[in-house]
Enzyme design. Structure first.
Site, PDB file in Angstrom:
ATOM      1  CB  SER A 144      -0.876  -0.011   1.261  1.00 32.52           C
ATOM      2  OG  SER A 144      -1.466   1.250   1.487  1.00 32.52           O
ATOM      3  CE1 TYR A 157      -5.117  -1.786   4.427  1.00 33.36           C
ATOM      4  CE2 TYR A 157      -3.980   0.282   4.052  1.00 33.36           C
ATOM      5  CZ  TYR A 157      -4.563  -0.872   3.563  1.00 33.36           C
ATOM      6  OH  TYR A 157      -4.567  -1.110   2.204  1.00 33.36           O
TER       7      TYR A 157
HETATM    8  P1  NAD Z   1     -11.779  -5.289  -0.893  1.00 33.87           P
HETATM    9  O1  NAD Z   1     -12.289  -5.036   0.464  1.00 33.87           O
HETATM   10  O2  NAD Z   1     -12.681  -5.099  -2.059  1.00 33.87           O
HETATM   11  O3  NAD Z   1     -11.145  -6.718  -1.011  1.00 33.87           O
HETATM   12  C1  NAD Z   1     -10.507  -7.350   0.073  1.00 33.87           C
HETATM   13  C2  NAD Z   1     -10.436  -8.821  -0.210  1.00 33.87           C
HETATM   14  O4  NAD Z   1      -9.844  -9.497   0.901  1.00 33.87           O
HETATM   15  C3  NAD Z   1     -11.829  -9.429  -0.411  1.00 33.87           C
HETATM   16  O5  NAD Z   1     -11.752 -10.407  -1.406  1.00 33.87           O
HETATM   17  C4  NAD Z   1     -12.101 -10.072   0.920  1.00 33.87           C
HETATM   18  O6  NAD Z   1     -13.013 -11.149   0.842  1.00 33.87           O
HETATM   19  C5  NAD Z   1     -10.695 -10.548   1.280  1.00 33.87           C
HETATM   20  N1  NAD Z   1     -10.598 -10.820   2.700  1.00 33.87           N
HETATM   21  C6  NAD Z   1     -10.704  -9.948   3.718  1.00 33.87           C
HETATM   22  N2  NAD Z   1     -10.633 -10.591   4.889  1.00 33.87           N
HETATM   23  C7  NAD Z   1     -10.486 -11.910   4.612  1.00 33.87           C
HETATM   24  C8  NAD Z   1     -10.399 -13.084   5.396  1.00 33.87           C
HETATM   25  N3  NAD Z   1     -10.457 -13.046   6.720  1.00 33.87           N
HETATM   26  N4  NAD Z   1     -10.256 -14.274   4.764  1.00 33.87           N
HETATM   27  C9  NAD Z   1     -10.232 -14.337   3.416  1.00 33.87           C
HETATM   28  N5  NAD Z   1     -10.322 -13.247   2.611  1.00 33.87           N
HETATM   29  C10 NAD Z   1     -10.461 -12.058   3.210  1.00 33.87           C
HETATM   30  O7  NAD Z   1     -10.548  -4.286  -1.041  1.00 33.87           O
HETATM   31  P2  NAD Z   1      -9.388  -4.193  -2.130  1.00 33.87           P
HETATM   32  O8  NAD Z   1      -9.108  -2.746  -2.287  1.00 33.87           O
HETATM   33  O9  NAD Z   1      -9.654  -5.000  -3.321  1.00 33.87           O
HETATM   34  O10 NAD Z   1      -8.186  -4.809  -1.283  1.00 33.87           O
HETATM   35  C11 NAD Z   1      -7.314  -5.798  -1.768  1.00 33.87           C
HETATM   36  C12 NAD Z   1      -5.938  -5.558  -1.208  1.00 33.87           C
HETATM   37  O11 NAD Z   1      -5.427  -4.345  -1.741  1.00 33.87           O
HETATM   38  C13 NAD Z   1      -5.914  -5.400   0.317  1.00 33.87           C
HETATM   39  O12 NAD Z   1      -4.764  -6.030   0.847  1.00 33.87           O
HETATM   40  C14 NAD Z   1      -5.809  -3.895   0.480  1.00 33.87           C
HETATM   41  O13 NAD Z   1      -5.213  -3.530   1.695  1.00 33.87           O
HETATM   42  C15 NAD Z   1      -4.946  -3.546  -0.690  1.00 33.87           C
HETATM   43  N6  NAD Z   1      -4.962  -2.141  -1.115  1.00 33.87           N
HETATM   44  C16 NAD Z   1      -6.093  -1.551  -1.599  1.00 33.87           C
HETATM   45  C17 NAD Z   1      -6.040  -0.222  -2.023  1.00 33.87           C
HETATM   46  C18 NAD Z   1      -7.233   0.486  -2.614  1.00 33.87           C
HETATM   47  O14 NAD Z   1      -7.141   1.664  -2.912  1.00 33.87           O
HETATM   48  N7  NAD Z   1      -8.352  -0.149  -2.828  1.00 33.87           N
HETATM   49  C19 NAD Z   1      -4.862   0.483  -1.931  1.00 33.87           C
HETATM   50  C20 NAD Z   1      -3.738  -0.139  -1.424  1.00 33.87           C
HETATM   51  C21 NAD Z   1      -3.794  -1.464  -1.023  1.00 33.87           C
END
Ligand code: NAD
Length: 252
Positions: A144, A157
């Site tokens: 991130s 986080y």
């Molecule tokens: P999201 O909330 O749409 O997806 C998160 C995913 O993680 C989902 O598929 C969810 O089911 C899964 N998950 C969460 N807890 C879980 C558990 N206990 N067991 C199994 N699966 C679990 O959000 P996203 O933005 O797609 O996030 C994906 C990754 O990207 C994360 O690690 C997040 O921190 C990272 N991220 C996102 C952004 C952004 O801007 N969206 C930026 C930087 C990093």
């Protein structure tokens, strides 16, 4: 020297692939030729349809990564369904928002367990198989901007994603000689569930957008190129990097 972005014949295990960035990454790897094993606690139907439309084999493994209980089962089931795991994408992650002064132990532990602890132990379990048959592989952690910056109101986080950057470097150092490339991608601000609260806050939303040189929030498909690259032989000599895909945010 020859290199290729083609992932035909490879199996990629992607955690949290039902939606958001995990789904975008799974589809991109599928389009590059990989078979996909989607791991998570939610229904994977949409991701399955998109991967199959890309011509890829698709399997899913139901697992809740908030504890280490399913780790060994995930590796066993994935190997049984799709053969050797060549690529692991540690994408599953959660976020909790509250001022640091009142942040709870539960919001600390819940986030650290999914984002950092399960990521480490799943990497360990998969790496053991990659080392056992001496064929190596690729591990890609989804970090991130909070791997580089502090942020506000997301202490666990930021700690987890900063820790993940360090862990990426440590694992790269230990496993590079075993033929395993461990790297990370640091997404900027993407349109997913993770950022819904920010996008629903008009002030925060316009502040964030105003700082992104590309002038738009990221779409999950924007991560595909970086994921395919790091999963491919083109990245065979790349170890321990955290690659921002952020519309220029960190350059600002
Ligand atoms: P999201 O909330 O749409 O997806 C998160 C995913 O993680 C989902 O598929 C969810 O089911 C899964 N998950 C969460 N807890 C879980 C558990 N206990 N067991 C199994 N699966 C679990 O959000 P996203 O933005 O797609 O996030 C994906 C990754 O990207 C994360 O690690 C997040 O921190 C990272 N991220 C996102 C952004 C952004 O801007 N969206 C930026 C930087 C990093």
């Amino acid at each position: 020297m020859t290199f290729s972005f083609d992932l035909t014949g490879k199996t990629a295990l992607v955690t949290g692939a039902n939606t958001g960035l995990g789904q975008g990454i799974a589809v991109a790897l599928a389009q590059a030729g990989a078979a996909i094993v989607a791991v998570g606690r939610s229904n994977m139907d949409e991701t399955e349809r998109l991967c199959r439309e890309a011509g890829a084999a698709f399997h899913s493994v139901q697992a809740d990564l908030s504890s280490l209980d399913p780790i060994e089962r995930i590796v066993t089931e994935a190997s049984t369904l799709s053969g050797r795991i060549d690529i692991l994408v540690n994408n599953a992650g959660i976020i909790r928002r509250a001022d640091a002064i009142e942040f709870t132990e539960k919001d600390w532990d819940d986030v650290m367990n999914v984002n950092l602890k399960s990521t480490f132990f799943l990497s360990q379990a998969v790496a053991r198989t990659m080392i056992a048959d001496e064929r190596g592989g690729k591990i890609i952690n989804i970090a991130s901007l909070l791997s580089f910056q502090g942020g506000i109101r997301i202490p666990s986080y930021t700690a987890s994603k900063s820790g993940l950057a360090g862990l990426t470097r440590l694992l790269a150092c230990e496993w590079a000689s075993k033929g395993i490339n461990v790297n990370a991608i640091a997404p900027g601000y993407f349109v997913t569930n993770n950022t819904e609260a920010l996008r629903n806050d008009p002030k925060r939303s316009s502040e964030i957008l105003g700082r992104i040189p590309a002038g738009r929030w990221g779409d999950p498909a924007d991560l595909g190129g970086a994921a395919v690259f790091l999963a491919s032989t083109a990245a065979d000599y790349i170890h321990g990097i955290v690659l921002p895909v952020d519309g220029g945010w960190l350059a600002r």
